[in-house]
Design an enzyme around this catalytic site. Structure first.
Site, short mmCIF file in Angstrom:
data_model
loop_
_atom_site.label_atom_id
_atom_site.label_comp_id
_atom_site.label_asym_id
_atom_site.label_seq_id
_atom_site.Cartn_x
_atom_site.Cartn_y
_atom_site.Cartn_z
N GLU A 89 0.82 -1.21 0.00
CA GLU A 89 0.00 0.00 0.00
C GLU A 89 0.85 1.26 0.00
O GLU A 89 2.04 1.23 0.35
CB GLU A 89 -0.92 -0.01 1.21
CG GLU A 89 -0.18 -0.15 2.52
CD GLU A 89 -1.08 -0.59 3.67
OE1 GLU A 89 -1.87 -1.53 3.50
OE2 GLU A 89 -0.98 0.02 4.74
N CYS A 102 3.58 8.32 0.67
CA CYS A 102 4.30 7.40 1.56
C CYS A 102 4.31 6.03 0.87
O CYS A 102 3.26 5.46 0.60
CB CYS A 102 3.55 7.34 2.88
SG CYS A 102 4.14 6.06 3.98
N CYS A 109 7.31 -7.53 6.58
CA CYS A 109 8.47 -6.92 7.22
C CYS A 109 9.00 -7.87 8.28
O CYS A 109 8.22 -8.52 8.97
CB CYS A 109 8.06 -5.59 7.87
SG CYS A 109 9.42 -4.71 8.67
N CYS A 113 8.28 -5.20 15.00
CA CYS A 113 7.86 -4.21 16.01
C CYS A 113 6.47 -4.59 16.52
O CYS A 113 5.57 -4.87 15.71
CB CYS A 113 7.86 -2.80 15.43
SG CYS A 113 9.47 -2.27 14.83
N CYS A 116 3.16 -2.77 15.33
CA CYS A 116 3.01 -2.48 13.90
C CYS A 116 2.32 -3.62 13.16
O CYS A 116 2.71 -4.78 13.27
CB CYS A 116 4.38 -2.22 13.29
SG CYS A 116 4.31 -1.81 11.55
N CYS A 330 0.81 2.18 8.70
CA CYS A 330 1.59 1.13 8.09
C CYS A 330 0.94 -0.26 8.14
O CYS A 330 0.77 -0.84 9.21
CB CYS A 330 2.88 1.11 8.88
SG CYS A 330 4.20 0.25 8.17
N1 SAH Z 1 10.41 0.22 8.94
C1 SAH Z 1 10.53 1.65 8.88
C2 SAH Z 1 9.47 2.32 8.03
C3 SAH Z 1 8.07 1.81 8.11
S1 SAH Z 1 7.15 2.15 9.56
C4 SAH Z 1 10.55 2.22 10.27
O1 SAH Z 1 10.41 1.47 11.23
O2 SAH Z 1 10.74 3.41 10.42
C5 SAH Z 1 6.82 3.86 9.47
C6 SAH Z 1 6.45 4.49 10.80
O3 SAH Z 1 5.09 4.17 11.15
C7 SAH Z 1 7.32 3.99 11.92
O4 SAH Z 1 7.74 5.03 12.77
C8 SAH Z 1 6.37 3.04 12.61
O5 SAH Z 1 6.82 2.79 13.88
C9 SAH Z 1 5.06 3.77 12.49
N2 SAH Z 1 3.86 2.99 12.77
C10 SAH Z 1 3.66 1.67 12.59
N3 SAH Z 1 2.42 1.30 12.98
C11 SAH Z 1 1.81 2.43 13.42
C12 SAH Z 1 0.51 2.70 13.96
N4 SAH Z 1 -0.39 1.74 14.11
N5 SAH Z 1 0.23 3.99 14.32
C13 SAH Z 1 1.14 4.96 14.15
N6 SAH Z 1 2.36 4.76 13.63
C14 SAH Z 1 2.72 3.51 13.28
#
Ligand code: SAH
Length: 352
Positions: A89, A102, A109, A113, A116, A330
Site C-alpha cells: 500500500e 508514503c 516486514c 515491532c 506495527c 503502516c
Molecule cells: N520500517 C521503517 C518504516 C516503516 S514504519 C521504520 O520502522 O521506520 C513507518 C512508521 O510508522 C514507523 O515510525 C512506525 O513505527 C510507524 N507505525 C507503525 N504502525 C503504526 C501505527 N499503528 N500507528 C502509528 N504509527 C505507526
C-alpha cells in the site's frame, strides 16, 4: 524480462552505448518515462522504429495495479497488487506545501515491532526498485496532482532492502526525471545501524527519520526487536556521527502508546537521550488496530509529554493526523483487504 523503471539514467546510457547507439538516447528515454510519463514505448516518437521494437522485446513497463482506494480529508490510501499478486500500500497526503506519497519497500516486514501491523506478516520479498517508482507514477496518474514529496514509511524496512532503495532515490532525484529534491525525500528506519553508516556516505541530502518509540533499552527491547541487535547507545552514537558527517538534522519518530511509553518520566528520559543532538522529535498519536492490543495515549497525555520535551528545549512536534479513520497506518489497509474487496470511497464531508 527487465523492467524499464529499474534503470537509472546511467544504466540507460550504458545500454545505448552497448547497442552501438548514442549515449544521449539515455536522457531522451529517461525524459519520456519521467517527464512526459508515457505509458508505452510507441509514444517515444523521437526513437527509431527498430529501437522501439527492441525495447518492447527487452523491457516491460507498468506492472502494478490499484485494487482499492480509500479516501478521507486530504488523504488517499491505495492498495496495489503486484505482478505476482502480492499486495502493498501507499498513501497520498495533501499538505499546504505540496502532495506527499508514503511508499512501501517490502511485502511484509521482518523487524517485528510489536505495535506495527506490517510486522505481523513476515517479509515475503523485497520490492524491486520499479515497484517503488510505480507506486508514485500510478498515484500521480490517478489523482492528477504533482507529487512533490516522498516519504519511505510504508510497509517494510527500507534499510533491509538497501540497494533497491538507493537505486529508487537515484531515479526520483535525477534532474532529467521526476526531479524530486533530496530534501523532499525522507527515509525512515527502525535503526539498522550498518545501513545508517552506509547511507551517510551517499552523495544525496535525503532526510533520515528514526523510529525510536522508547527512551531506554529495557522498553525498546520489548517493543522493537531490532534494539537487541543495535541497542540505543550504539544507535545514538551512530546518529551523532551521521549528523556530524552530513550536517543534517535527524528526525526521531515516537509513537505514543498508552501506559507503555507515554509517562512523564519517560519524556524526561527521552529529552536526556537526545540532548545536544541536531534533531527533532515527532510525536505520533498511535493508530489503533483490531489485531494489536496497544492503545492510543489520551490527548492530554500527549500534550503533557510534548510540554515536558519543550521545557527541556527539545525541538518537538505532534504529527498532524492523516487517515486514522481509514486505517492509514503502516500495513493496516493491506490487512483489512483480506476481509473486504470493494472499493471504499470514504468522505467525511458527505457524512455531515
Ligand atoms: N520500517 C521503517 C518504516 C516503516 S514504519 C521504520 O520502522 O521506520 C513507518 C512508521 O510508522 C514507523 O515510525 C512506525 O513505527 C510507524 N507505525 C507503525 N504502525 C503504526 C501505527 N499503528 N500507528 C502509528 N504509527 C505507526
Amino acid at each position: 524480462m527487465q523492467n524499464i523503471y529499474n534503470l537509472t539514467l546511467k544504466d540507460l546510457e550504458n545500454y545505448f552505448v552497448e547497442q552501438g547507439d548514442k549515449k544521449f538516447r539515455g536522457t531522451q528515454v529517461f525524459e519520456w518515462l519521467y517527464r512526459k510519463k508515457v505509458k508505452s514505448f510507441k509514444e517515444m516518437t523521437n526513437l527509431k522504429k527498430e529501437l522501439l521494437e527492441k525495447f518492447e522485446q527487452n523491457f516491460e513497463m507498468k506492472t502494478i495495479q490499484i485494487t482499492k482506494v480509500e479516501r478521507d480529508i486530504d488523504v488517499e490510501k491505495y492498495l496495489f497488487e503486484l505482478k505476482d499478486h502480492e499486495k502493498v500500500e501507499a498513501v497520498l497526503m495533501n499538505h499546504d506545501y505540496g502532495n506527499s506519497v508514503c511508499i512501501s519497500t517490502q511485502v511484509g516486514c521482518n523487524m517485528g515491532c510489536k505495535f506495527c501491523e506490517s510486522g505481523r506478516l513476515k517479509k515475503i520479498r523485497n520490492l524491486e526498485t520499479h515497484e517503488m517508482i510505480e507506486q508514485i507514477l500510478t498515484i500521480e496518474e490517478e489523482c492528477g496532482k504533482r507529487i512533490s514529496h516522498v516519504v519511505v514509511m510504508g510497509i517494510g524496512e527500507p534499510f533491509d532492502n538497501y540497494d533497491n532503495l538507493v537505486r529508487f532515490i537515484e531515479i526520483i532525484n535525477n534532474d532529467h526525471g521526476i526531479a524530486l529534491g533530496s530534501r523532499h525525500i525522507t527515509v525512515s528506519t527502525c535503526g539498522v545501524v550498518p545501513k545508517i553508516i552506509e547511507f551517510s556516505n551517499l552523495p544525496y541530502q535525503v532526510n533520515l527519520a528514526i523510529s525510536l518509540h522508547a527512551p531506554n533499552n529495557e522498553l525498546r527491547n520489548q517493543i522493537m526487536p531490532i534494539n537487541k541487535a543495535y541497542p540505543l547507545e550504539i544507535l545514538i552514537d551512530t546518529l551523532k556521527k551521521y549528523i556530524e558527517k552530513t550536517n543534517r538534522r535527524v528526525t526521531f519518530e515516537y509513537i505514543l502508546l498508552k501506559d507503555v511509553n507515554d509517562q512523564k518520566q519517560q519524556a524526561k528520559e527521552l529529552a536526556e537521550l537526545v540532548r545536544g543532538m541536531n534533531c527533532y522529535i515527532n510525536l505520533i498519536p498511535y493508530n489503533e488496530t483490531n489485531n494489536i492490543a496497544f492503545k492510543r495515549s489520551k490527548q492530554e497525555t500527549i500534550l503533557e509529554f510534548y510540554d515536558i520535551l519543550k521545557k527541556n528545549r527539545i525541538n518537538v512536534t505532534i504529527r498532524r493526523e492523516f487517515g486514522s479513520k481509514i486505517s492509514a497506518a503502516c500495513g493496516q489497509l493491506r490487512s483489512k483487504k483480506e476481509d473486504e474487496d470493494e472499493i471504499i470511497l470514504h468522505d467525511r464531508h458527505r457524512e455531515s
